[in-house]
Design a protein around this motif. Structure first.
Motif, PDB file in Angstrom:
ATOM      1  N   ALA A   1      13.569 -24.344 -63.241  1.00  0.00           N
ATOM      2  CA  ALA A   1      13.829 -23.244 -62.480  1.00  0.00           C
ATOM      3  C   ALA A   1      13.524 -23.824 -60.972  1.00  0.00           C
ATOM      4  CB  ALA A   1      13.095 -22.061 -62.631  1.00  0.00           C
ATOM      5  N   LEU A   2      14.227 -23.457 -60.045  1.00  0.00           N
ATOM      6  CA  LEU A   2      13.883 -23.754 -58.712  1.00  0.00           C
ATOM      7  C   LEU A   2      12.784 -23.383 -58.193  1.00  0.00           C
ATOM      8  CD1 LEU A   2      17.491 -23.419 -57.052  1.00  0.00           C
ATOM      9  CD2 LEU A   2      16.385 -25.668 -57.824  1.00  0.00           C
ATOM     10  N   SER A   3      12.007 -24.114 -57.429  1.00  0.00           N
ATOM     11  CA  SER A   3      10.739 -23.859 -56.736  1.00  0.00           C
ATOM     12  C   SER A   3      10.361 -24.461 -55.555  1.00  0.00           C
ATOM     13  CB  SER A   3       9.626 -23.976 -57.706  1.00  0.00           C
ATOM     14  OG  SER A   3       9.249 -25.348 -58.148  1.00  0.00           O
ATOM     15  N   GLY A   4       9.625 -24.078 -54.776  1.00  0.00           N
ATOM     16  CA  GLY A   4       9.259 -24.512 -53.495  1.00  0.00           C
ATOM     17  C   GLY A   4       9.386 -23.782 -52.289  1.00  0.00           C
ATOM     18  N   HIS A   5       9.062 -24.246 -51.017  1.00  0.00           N
ATOM     19  CA  HIS A   5       9.099 -23.516 -49.973  1.00  0.00           C
ATOM     20  C   HIS A   5      10.458 -23.667 -49.004  1.00  0.00           C
ATOM     21  CE1 HIS A   5       4.671 -23.582 -50.919  1.00  0.00           C
ATOM     22  NE2 HIS A   5       4.860 -22.466 -50.026  1.00  0.00           N
TER      23      HIS A   5
ATOM     24  N   LEU B   1      17.685 -11.127 -47.978  1.00  0.00           N
ATOM     25  CA  LEU B   1      17.337 -12.168 -48.352  1.00  0.00           C
ATOM     26  C   LEU B   1      16.511 -12.283 -49.044  1.00  0.00           C
ATOM     27  CD1 LEU B   1      18.553 -15.155 -48.139  1.00  0.00           C
ATOM     28  CD2 LEU B   1      17.304 -15.621 -46.121  1.00  0.00           C
ATOM     29  N   MET B   2      15.047 -11.817 -48.611  1.00  0.00           N
ATOM     30  CA  MET B   2      14.097 -11.758 -49.397  1.00  0.00           C
ATOM     31  C   MET B   2      14.139 -11.217 -50.839  1.00  0.00           C
ATOM     32  SD  MET B   2      10.255 -10.083 -48.553  1.00  0.00           S
ATOM     33  CE  MET B   2      10.504 -10.563 -46.912  1.00  0.00           C
ATOM     34  N   GLN B   3      14.904 -10.026 -50.899  1.00  0.00           N
ATOM     35  CA  GLN B   3      15.092  -9.493 -52.336  1.00  0.00           C
ATOM     36  C   GLN B   3      15.961 -10.398 -53.069  1.00  0.00           C
ATOM     37  OE1 GLN B   3      16.585  -5.758 -50.601  1.00  0.00           O
ATOM     38  NE2 GLN B   3      14.556  -4.737 -50.549  1.00  0.00           N
ATOM     39  N   ALA B   4      16.887 -10.935 -52.703  1.00  0.00           N
ATOM     40  CA  ALA B   4      18.156 -11.675 -53.488  1.00  0.00           C
ATOM     41  C   ALA B   4      17.306 -12.901 -53.822  1.00  0.00           C
ATOM     42  CB  ALA B   4      19.072 -11.980 -52.665  1.00  0.00           C
ATOM     43  N   VAL B   5      16.634 -13.623 -52.981  1.00  0.00           N
ATOM     44  CA  VAL B   5      15.700 -14.674 -53.524  1.00  0.00           C
ATOM     45  C   VAL B   5      14.856 -14.515 -54.688  1.00  0.00           C
ATOM     46  CG1 VAL B   5      14.216 -16.642 -52.786  1.00  0.00           C
ATOM     47  CG2 VAL B   5      16.315 -16.050 -51.472  1.00  0.00           C
ATOM     48  N   GLN B   6      14.216 -13.561 -54.352  1.00  0.00           N
ATOM     49  CA  GLN B   6      13.036 -13.021 -55.414  1.00  0.00           C
ATOM     50  C   GLN B   6      13.736 -12.689 -56.772  1.00  0.00           C
ATOM     51  OE1 GLN B   6      10.643  -9.735 -53.717  1.00  0.00           O
ATOM     52  NE2 GLN B   6       9.344 -11.145 -52.635  1.00  0.00           N
ATOM     53  N   ARG B   7      14.893 -12.138 -56.665  1.00  0.00           N
ATOM     54  CA  ARG B   7      15.491 -11.709 -57.984  1.00  0.00           C
ATOM     55  C   ARG B   7      16.071 -12.939 -58.591  1.00  0.00           C
ATOM     56  NH1 ARG B   7      18.292  -8.518 -55.775  1.00  0.00           N
ATOM     57  NH2 ARG B   7      20.454  -9.419 -55.264  1.00  0.00           N
ATOM     58  N   GLN B   8      16.647 -13.866 -57.841  1.00  0.00           N
ATOM     59  CA  GLN B   8      17.396 -14.986 -58.252  1.00  0.00           C
ATOM     60  C   GLN B   8      16.750 -16.256 -58.738  1.00  0.00           C
ATOM     61  OE1 GLN B   8      21.271 -15.864 -56.542  1.00  0.00           O
ATOM     62  NE2 GLN B   8      21.386 -13.736 -55.775  1.00  0.00           N
ATOM     63  N   HIS B   9      15.594 -16.331 -57.708  1.00  0.00           N
ATOM     64  CA  HIS B   9      14.969 -17.621 -57.649  1.00  0.00           C
ATOM     65  C   HIS B   9      13.517 -17.409 -57.420  1.00  0.00           C
ATOM     66  CE1 HIS B   9      18.504 -20.098 -57.989  1.00  0.00           C
ATOM     67  NE2 HIS B   9      19.054 -19.311 -56.756  1.00  0.00           N
ATOM     68  N   PRO B  10      12.646 -16.661 -58.348  1.00  0.00           N
ATOM     69  CA  PRO B  10      11.312 -16.162 -58.204  1.00  0.00           C
ATOM     70  C   PRO B  10      10.285 -17.400 -57.926  1.00  0.00           C
ATOM     71  CG  PRO B  10      11.913 -15.940 -60.550  1.00  0.00           C
ATOM     72  CD  PRO B  10      13.197 -16.346 -59.788  1.00  0.00           C
ATOM     73  N   GLY B  11      10.656 -18.668 -58.154  1.00  0.00           N
ATOM     74  CA  GLY B  11       9.556 -19.760 -57.609  1.00  0.00           C
ATOM     75  C   GLY B  11       9.890 -20.263 -56.545  1.00  0.00           C
ATOM     76  N   ILE B  12      10.819 -19.656 -55.541  1.00  0.00           N
ATOM     77  CA  ILE B  12      11.060 -20.301 -54.121  1.00  0.00           C
ATOM     78  C   ILE B  12       9.979 -19.166 -53.158  1.00  0.00           C
ATOM     79  CG2 ILE B  12      12.726 -20.288 -52.135  1.00  0.00           C
ATOM     80  CD1 ILE B  12      14.640 -20.967 -54.155  1.00  0.00           C
ATOM     81  N   VAL B  13       9.510 -19.743 -52.300  1.00  0.00           N
ATOM     82  CA  VAL B  13       8.585 -19.220 -51.421  1.00  0.00           C
ATOM     83  C   VAL B  13       9.413 -19.357 -49.835  1.00  0.00           C
ATOM     84  CG1 VAL B  13       6.342 -18.886 -50.246  1.00  0.00           C
ATOM     85  CG2 VAL B  13       6.467 -19.517 -52.633  1.00  0.00           C
TER      86      VAL B  13
END
Length: 307
Positions: free
Chosen positions: A88-92, A110-122
């Motif tokens: 799964a994608l992760s990183g800053h 954007l924050m909501q969509a990223v948390q939903r689709q790629h929770p490992g991305i900060v």
């Protein structure tokens, strides 16, 4: 140059002290000084100036510092891509949002969509002015930004997102509300505008010059909080894109009117480097961000945020 020395050099400049940098890096100060001296020999330039208060970079040091940050960032991206292969994608991922623009409306979706689709991305959001954000992208210190600009600039690539009309924003204490206003009428008010390097300021200045209308800018303000307070006190007026103007009506105790004769517009664009590749997490965020923008009309002008 090896990466370890570059990392040491960047930390020395960031901290401004060889002693403190050595403590943070868990390396003896003489050893750190030797690494710095080796790097200076490699580039054949003095990189820092040592004083009793610490160290400061020379002009050559400032140039290397900017390049070193970009190099180290790309190395981190490469390692992240290798580590994340098949996972799964992760990183800053850093995203710049120009203040006082429709770009700010992107942050929460954007924050909501990223948390939903790629929770490992900060995500890291930086609200700053377009010139600052574009410089950060050029040097590889920021992944992408949404800002007012669409010029051809070496090192940057722009994707047009939307166009907004400019509106006159006036305190109720300085005039009666109206729906439209001419640029000639606007010139009769005391104005607060951003500094001349701001793209929106250039659009405004050019319009006044083309109309041959003299105008007075009594203060250059780039803080939305200060601008709202100044208008709320009835000290002057301003010109803003429609989305920003709408957002400041209540705090600034003001009304807004579309500027006509001539009508003025600014372009909101997605900005990224034209030569530094995005990391896999950054590419994913870019795709989500662009999907959040949908056409409101067949000619794609203007664009608006997706619901």
């Amino acid at each position: 140059m090896n990466l370890r020395r570059l990392k040491y050099f960047v930390k020395i400049v960031d901290i401004g002290s060889l002693t403190q940098a050595a403590d943070i890096l868990h390396i003896a100060q003489p050893a750190l000084s030797q690494q710095l001296a080796t790097l200076e020999n490699e580039v054949k330039q003095q990189l820092v100036i040592r004083t009793q208060r610490g160290v400061t970079p020379t002009e050559a040091g400032k140039i290397l510092y900017a390049h070193a940050q970009a190099i180290l960032r790309q190395c981190d991206h490469a390692q992240s891509a290798i580590d994340g292969a098949g996972k799964a994608l992760s990183g800053h991922v850093s995203v710049g949002l120009a203040p006082g623009t429709a770009a700010q409306q992107l942050a929460l979706p954007l924050m909501q969509a990223v948390q939903r689709q790629h929770p490992g991305i900060v995500l890291y959001f930086n609200e700053n002015f377009g010139t600052t954000l574009s410089e950060l992208i050029m040097t590889g210190r920021m992944d992408m930004a949404v800002l007012y600009d669409n010029r051809e600039i070496h090192g940057l690539r722009f994707i047009s997102l939307m166009k907004e009309n400019l509106y006159f924003v006036c305190p109720h204490s300085l005039g009666s509300a109206k729906q439209t206003i001419s640029l000639t009428e606007v010139a009769g008010y005391t104005l607060f505008l951003p500094r001349i390097y701001n793209l929106m300021r250039k659009v405004i200045d050019d319009a006044f010059v083309q109309q041959g209308v003299p105008y007075r800018v009594s203060c250059e303000i780039e803080s939305q909080t200060t601008l709202n307070a100044a208008l709320a006190e009835g000290l002057g007026c301003t010109i803003m894109p429609e989305s920003a103007a709408s957002a400041m009506l209540d705090p600034a105790k003001s009304w807004m009117a579309k500027i006509t004769s001539p009508e003025m517009r600014t372009s909101l664009s997605f900005c990224m480097s034209d030569h530094l590749p995005l990391s896999q997490p950054a590419e994913a965020v870019k795709e989500i961000l662009l999907q959040l923008m949908v056409p409101r009309s067949q000619d794609n002008t203007p664009l608006m945020l997706a619901g």
